[in-house]
Design a protein around this motif. Structure first.
Motif, PDB file in Angstrom:
ATOM      1  N   ILE A 321       0.843  -1.190   0.000  1.00  0.00           N
ATOM      2  CA  ILE A 321       0.000   0.000   0.000  1.00  0.00           C
ATOM      3  C   ILE A 321       0.882   1.244   0.000  1.00  0.00           C
ATOM      4  O   ILE A 321       1.841   1.348   0.762  1.00  0.00           O
ATOM      5  CB  ILE A 321      -0.920   0.006   1.237  1.00  0.00           C
ATOM      6  CG1 ILE A 321      -2.018  -1.044   1.063  1.00  0.00           C
ATOM      7  CG2 ILE A 321      -1.544   1.380   1.475  1.00  0.00           C
ATOM      8  CD1 ILE A 321      -2.858  -1.265   2.290  1.00  0.00           C
ATOM      9  N   ILE A 322       0.568   2.184  -0.894  1.00  0.00           N
ATOM     10  CA  ILE A 322       1.275   3.462  -0.939  1.00  0.00           C
ATOM     11  C   ILE A 322       0.332   4.546  -0.423  1.00  0.00           C
ATOM     12  O   ILE A 322      -0.740   4.758  -0.990  1.00  0.00           O
ATOM     13  CB  ILE A 322       1.742   3.805  -2.370  1.00  0.00           C
ATOM     14  CG1 ILE A 322       2.707   2.737  -2.893  1.00  0.00           C
ATOM     15  CG2 ILE A 322       2.395   5.178  -2.402  1.00  0.00           C
ATOM     16  CD1 ILE A 322       3.117   2.928  -4.344  1.00  0.00           C
ATOM     17  N   TYR A 323       0.731   5.192   0.657  1.00  0.00           N
ATOM     18  CA  TYR A 323      -0.096   6.249   1.254  1.00  0.00           C
ATOM     19  C   TYR A 323       0.538   7.601   0.972  1.00  0.00           C
ATOM     20  O   TYR A 323       1.628   7.898   1.440  1.00  0.00           O
ATOM     21  CB  TYR A 323      -0.229   6.027   2.759  1.00  0.00           C
ATOM     22  CG  TYR A 323      -0.973   7.134   3.476  1.00  0.00           C
ATOM     23  CD1 TYR A 323      -2.188   7.624   2.987  1.00  0.00           C
ATOM     24  CD2 TYR A 323      -0.472   7.690   4.651  1.00  0.00           C
ATOM     25  CE1 TYR A 323      -2.873   8.631   3.644  1.00  0.00           C
ATOM     26  CE2 TYR A 323      -1.147   8.693   5.324  1.00  0.00           C
ATOM     27  CZ  TYR A 323      -2.351   9.158   4.817  1.00  0.00           C
ATOM     28  OH  TYR A 323      -3.014  10.164   5.464  1.00  0.00           O
ATOM     29  N   SER A 324      -0.165   8.408   0.182  1.00  0.00           N
ATOM     30  CA  SER A 324       0.277   9.773  -0.108  1.00  0.00           C
ATOM     31  C   SER A 324      -0.433  10.684   0.885  1.00  0.00           C
ATOM     32  O   SER A 324      -1.591  11.058   0.698  1.00  0.00           O
ATOM     33  CB  SER A 324      -0.083  10.147  -1.557  1.00  0.00           C
ATOM     34  OG  SER A 324       0.484  11.369  -1.936  1.00  0.00           O
ATOM     35  N   ASN A 325       0.249  11.013   1.975  1.00  0.00           N
ATOM     36  CA  ASN A 325      -0.445  11.553   3.148  1.00  0.00           C
ATOM     37  C   ASN A 325      -0.829  13.015   3.067  1.00  0.00           C
ATOM     38  O   ASN A 325      -1.863  13.416   3.591  1.00  0.00           O
ATOM     39  CB  ASN A 325       0.408  11.330   4.408  1.00  0.00           C
ATOM     40  CG  ASN A 325       1.680  12.165   4.408  1.00  0.00           C
ATOM     41  OD1 ASN A 325       2.304  12.371   3.369  1.00  0.00           O
ATOM     42  ND2 ASN A 325       2.072  12.653   5.568  1.00  0.00           N
ATOM     43  N   ALA A 326       0.003  13.836   2.449  1.00  0.00           N
ATOM     44  CA  ALA A 326      -0.246  15.284   2.537  1.00  0.00           C
ATOM     45  C   ALA A 326       0.092  15.983   1.237  1.00  0.00           C
ATOM     46  O   ALA A 326       0.940  15.543   0.465  1.00  0.00           O
ATOM     47  CB  ALA A 326       0.582  15.876   3.678  1.00  0.00           C
ATOM     48  N   TYR A 327      -0.586  17.083   1.033  1.00  0.00           N
ATOM     49  CA  TYR A 327      -0.277  17.990  -0.058  1.00  0.00           C
ATOM     50  C   TYR A 327       0.346  19.216   0.595  1.00  0.00           C
ATOM     51  O   TYR A 327      -0.342  20.006   1.244  1.00  0.00           O
ATOM     52  CB  TYR A 327      -1.553  18.339  -0.820  1.00  0.00           C
ATOM     53  CG  TYR A 327      -1.435  19.451  -1.833  1.00  0.00           C
ATOM     54  CD1 TYR A 327      -0.224  19.755  -2.462  1.00  0.00           C
ATOM     55  CD2 TYR A 327      -2.555  20.199  -2.181  1.00  0.00           C
ATOM     56  CE1 TYR A 327      -0.137  20.776  -3.387  1.00  0.00           C
ATOM     57  CE2 TYR A 327      -2.478  21.212  -3.109  1.00  0.00           C
ATOM     58  CZ  TYR A 327      -1.262  21.497  -3.710  1.00  0.00           C
ATOM     59  OH  TYR A 327      -1.178  22.512  -4.627  1.00  0.00           O
ATOM     60  N   ALA A 328       1.660  19.312   0.472  1.00  0.00           N
ATOM     61  CA  ALA A 328       2.372  20.381   1.165  1.00  0.00           C
ATOM     62  C   ALA A 328       3.327  21.076   0.214  1.00  0.00           C
ATOM     63  O   ALA A 328       3.832  20.483  -0.739  1.00  0.00           O
ATOM     64  CB  ALA A 328       3.135  19.820   2.359  1.00  0.00           C
ATOM     65  N   ALA A 329       3.580  22.340   0.483  1.00  0.00           N
ATOM     66  CA  ALA A 329       4.540  23.137  -0.262  1.00  0.00           C
ATOM     67  C   ALA A 329       5.421  23.857   0.742  1.00  0.00           C
ATOM     68  O   ALA A 329       5.179  23.794   1.953  1.00  0.00           O
ATOM     69  CB  ALA A 329       3.812  24.138  -1.165  1.00  0.00           C
ATOM     70  N   SER A 330       6.442  24.540   0.267  1.00  0.00           N
ATOM     71  CA  SER A 330       7.290  25.318   1.171  1.00  0.00           C
ATOM     72  C   SER A 330       6.469  26.361   1.909  1.00  0.00           C
ATOM     73  O   SER A 330       6.798  26.749   3.040  1.00  0.00           O
ATOM     74  CB  SER A 330       8.410  26.003   0.388  1.00  0.00           C
ATOM     75  OG  SER A 330       9.224  25.057  -0.258  1.00  0.00           O
ATOM     76  N   GLU A 331       5.378  26.810   1.294  1.00  0.00           N
ATOM     77  CA  GLU A 331       4.571  27.888   1.856  1.00  0.00           C
ATOM     78  C   GLU A 331       3.588  27.416   2.928  1.00  0.00           C
ATOM     79  O   GLU A 331       3.247  28.193   3.826  1.00  0.00           O
ATOM     80  CB  GLU A 331       3.780  28.595   0.735  1.00  0.00           C
ATOM     81  CG  GLU A 331       4.630  29.275  -0.301  1.00  0.00           C
ATOM     82  CD  GLU A 331       5.165  28.354  -1.393  1.00  0.00           C
ATOM     83  OE1 GLU A 331       5.922  28.823  -2.262  1.00  0.00           O
ATOM     84  OE2 GLU A 331       4.819  27.146  -1.379  1.00  0.00           O
ATOM     85  N   ALA A 332       3.121  26.172   2.842  1.00  0.00           N
ATOM     86  CA  ALA A 332       2.117  25.699   3.811  1.00  0.00           C
ATOM     87  C   ALA A 332       1.817  24.227   3.586  1.00  0.00           C
ATOM     88  O   ALA A 332       2.043  23.687   2.506  1.00  0.00           O
ATOM     89  CB  ALA A 332       0.819  26.507   3.680  1.00  0.00           C
ATOM     90  N   VAL A 333       1.284  23.585   4.643  1.00  0.00           N
ATOM     91  CA  VAL A 333       0.684  22.257   4.501  1.00  0.00           C
ATOM     92  C   VAL A 333      -0.754  22.501   4.093  1.00  0.00           C
ATOM     93  O   VAL A 333      -1.588  22.934   4.891  1.00  0.00           O
ATOM     94  CB  VAL A 333       0.752  21.455   5.813  1.00  0.00           C
ATOM     95  CG1 VAL A 333       0.101  20.079   5.638  1.00  0.00           C
ATOM     96  CG2 VAL A 333       2.196  21.299   6.266  1.00  0.00           C
ATOM     97  N   ILE A 334      -1.073  22.250   2.830  1.00  0.00           N
ATOM     98  CA  ILE A 334      -2.346  22.674   2.248  1.00  0.00           C
ATOM     99  C   ILE A 334      -3.465  21.679   2.514  1.00  0.00           C
ATOM    100  O   ILE A 334      -4.601  22.064   2.796  1.00  0.00           O
ATOM    101  CB  ILE A 334      -2.178  22.901   0.731  1.00  0.00           C
ATOM    102  CG1 ILE A 334      -1.145  24.010   0.494  1.00  0.00           C
ATOM    103  CG2 ILE A 334      -3.509  23.251   0.065  1.00  0.00           C
ATOM    104  CD1 ILE A 334      -0.613  24.079  -0.919  1.00  0.00           C
ATOM    105  N   GLY A 335      -3.164  20.389   2.406  1.00  0.00           N
ATOM    106  CA  GLY A 335      -4.225  19.408   2.570  1.00  0.00           C
ATOM    107  C   GLY A 335      -3.728  18.100   3.149  1.00  0.00           C
ATOM    108  O   GLY A 335      -2.544  17.776   3.072  1.00  0.00           O
ATOM    109  N   MET A 336      -4.645  17.348   3.753  1.00  0.00           N
ATOM    110  CA  MET A 336      -4.352  16.014   4.282  1.00  0.00           C
ATOM    111  C   MET A 336      -5.227  14.993   3.578  1.00  0.00           C
ATOM    112  O   MET A 336      -6.371  15.277   3.214  1.00  0.00           O
ATOM    113  CB  MET A 336      -4.626  15.956   5.781  1.00  0.00           C
ATOM    114  CG  MET A 336      -3.505  16.458   6.657  1.00  0.00           C
ATOM    115  SD  MET A 336      -1.952  15.546   6.505  1.00  0.00           S
ATOM    116  CE  MET A 336      -2.426  13.929   7.119  1.00  0.00           C
TER     117      MET A 336
END
Length: 553
Positions: A321-336
């Motif tokens: 199973i591959i879990y892509s946990n977060a959508y993050a950038a240098s500017e912010a953690v945008i989504g979970m």
């Protein structure tokens, strides 16, 4: 497993329950929480130079904020950032700068993104603690409390003139948990502190192999997971020898002070070395599950253009199973991502204040939508106001709203604005290219190591050039013909322009082995962190273009 390791994971899972309840509450009250976040940011920065210039102290609502603060890009902040680098205070924010996050520069010049302790804190609980809770809830039946491997580093790129660290956002975050690393990950801290990427990766693999109870493999991007397996396959004989004899290969570029410490930690394990040698000799399909009987999952960012690596990682891992946990950038953690096995992200309303520009919006008349105004199926560019000094800042990411989780939009990353091939208004995105490559790879049974593209206006009509490193002996013209047909299917606009002869057929240039390893080394020399290495999908750097042409077959 040690008592301390299990206790730490149990603590994180327990704390994760509290963060999960907090997450659920915020997604139910997403608009109200997002407005509260904006007010908090404005209040904290009202006495900064930027806050004074834009009259933060008198902003009472979102309408006034939009009127007083224009939409911005990095060019609007460079002069402020330079002042902050010199150590000047209260420039963009009143908080002290913890470090400057150095972006990867895959879509243009590298940027220095200011990061404060508050900016780190608001996202850390999601990236670390909530991730652990979600994984535990979804994989409870297979769960164990063994250590994992985290393919990351804590190396500073450099310091500003005033002594403020410059690093990737990931490296900066790693420093905050430095004391617990030995209890949760197999790699010694010395490995994470090394400068040479290839040598560090070899040692990550070595110390993971020593632990037969490895629970998971983690890395910032799935490309690093694939590198992990490929280096393992290439270096397996050296790895077996080093584990059996308690040595470290002399060709490894290890700082002298680290080599001594690592040698002490790599005491001989002859039985384990014999076990893994036997598995390696059986081949590398499904090798992860054979080396580590207790392994449960892979945690890494995938999706978008990273999907090109998925099939090969599945080959090595045995479809873990591959879990892509977060959508993050240098500017912010945008989504979970609350769903293991699915790649989508729920927008977080407390890590920053987000606005969304509809992609069809004219540059001369930009409007933004708030978190409660987004429509399912529509595509938007993200605008961020964060706790570290960026206000109504266009980060360049384009996303699609695919649903709602409670009252918070669930989004899918599509592409970076500057990562777009557009010669005749066809707007070929990363998603179009990735799907076309996936289909081409399946049809021709290609083993694609990596690729990059560029627009070619030196011929009429113009065309796309694909630079590809593959582990096959296929002819470039066969790949080009198949890829061109598949791209016509994934991007109908491209297909129309090909039919009308406004675009020419794709040209494929095959590259020699290890070409993209050289590109990665060049990017590291430029200052890109090993954690943030992403092969640029569209070539903007003349040195990279020169390197690719010099390594063509």
């Amino acid at each position: 497993m040690s008592f301390i390791t299990k206790s730490m994971y149990l603590t994180m899972i327990t704390l994760g329950g509290s963060v999960k309840r907090h997450f659920e509450k915020n997604t139910i009250n997403s608009y109200e929480k997002s407005m509260s976040t904006l007010k908090c940011i404005i209040r904290r920065s009202s006495k900064s130079d930027f806050g004074k210039k834009h009259d933060f102290i008198n902003i009472k609502n979102l309408k006034e904020y939009k009127e007083k603060v224009p939409i911005s890009t990095y060019d609007d902040y460079e002069k402020y950032v330079m002042k902050m680098c010199r150590g000047e205070k209260n420039i963009l924010v009143c908080d002290n700068i913890k470090y400057f996050a150095l972006t990867s520069g895959t879509t243009g010049k590298q940027k220095l993104i200011p990061t404060t302790r508050k900016g780190i804190k608001v996202g850390a609980k999601y990236m670390g603690i909530l991730t652990e809770r979600i994984l535990y809830e979804n994989l409870k039946e297979q769960w164990n409390y063994g250590k994992g491997i985290m393919l990351t580093d804590i190396v500073n790129t450099r310091y500003t003139i005033s002594g403020i660290p410059i690093s990737s956002a990931t490296s900066g975050g790693m420093k905050s948990i430095k004391s617990i690393i030995p209890f949760i990950w197999t790699s010694p801290i010395e490995v994470m502190s090394m400068n040479d990427k290839e040598s560090a990766l070899y040692l990550h693999i070595l110390f993971a192999l020593r632990d037969e109870n490895l629970s998971y493999i983690s890395g910032v991007f799935i490309s690093s997971i694939l590198d992990f397996f490929r280096i393992m396959e290439k270096q397996w004989e050296n790895l077996v020898y080093d584990i059996s004899h308690g040595t470290l290969n002399e060709n490894l570029k290890i700082e002298p002070e680290f080599r001594k410490v690592l040698l002490e930690k790599n005491y001989p394990l002859k039985k384990r070395a014999s076990e893994i040698e036997g598995e390696f000799k059986r081949g590398f399909k499904g090798i992860a599950k054979r080396l580590w009987k207790s392994i449960v999952y892979i945690a890494t960012v995938t999706g978008g253009s990273f999907s090109v690596y998925d099939d090969k990682v599945n080959y090595y891992s045995g479809n873990l199973i591959i879990y892509s946990n977060a959508y993050a950038a240098s500017e912010a953690v945008i989504g979970m991502n609350p769903n293991v096995g699915k790649i989508s992200y729920v927008v977080l309303s407390d890590t920053a204040f987000y606005e969304f520009i509809p992609v069809e919006c004219s540059e001369s008349n930009i409007i933004t939508k708030t978190i409660n105004e987004l429509e399912i199926g529509k595509v938007y560019e993200i605008v961020v106001t964060n706790f570290s000094g960026l206000y109504r800042y266009r980060i360049g990411d384009v996303v699609k709203v695919i649903g709602y989780y409670n009252n918070s939009p669930e989004i899918k990353f599509l592409y970076r604005k500057n990562q777009l091939l557009n010669m005749a208004s066809e707007k070929t995105t990363e998603a179009h290219v990735t799907e076309a490559l996936r289909r081409t790879s399946q049809k021709l049974k290609l083993d694609i190591v990596d690729y990059s593209t560029m627009e070619d206006n030196n011929v009429t009509p113009g065309r796309y050039i694909f630079y590809m490193e593959i582990r096959d002996s296929k002819e470039s013209n066969i790949i080009a013909e198949t890829l061109d047909k598949e791209l016509c299917k994934t991007n109908f606009a491209y297909g129309r322009f090909r039919k009308n002869k406004k675009l020419g057929e794709i040209k494929v240039i095959l590259l020699r082995e290890n070409t993209f390893s050289k590109v990665k080394s060049y990017m590291i020399q430029k200052g890109v962190s090993k954690n943030q290495l992403k092969i640029p999908r569209i070539i903007r750097d003349k040195e990279i273009l020169k390197m690719l042409n010099e390594n063509s077959k």
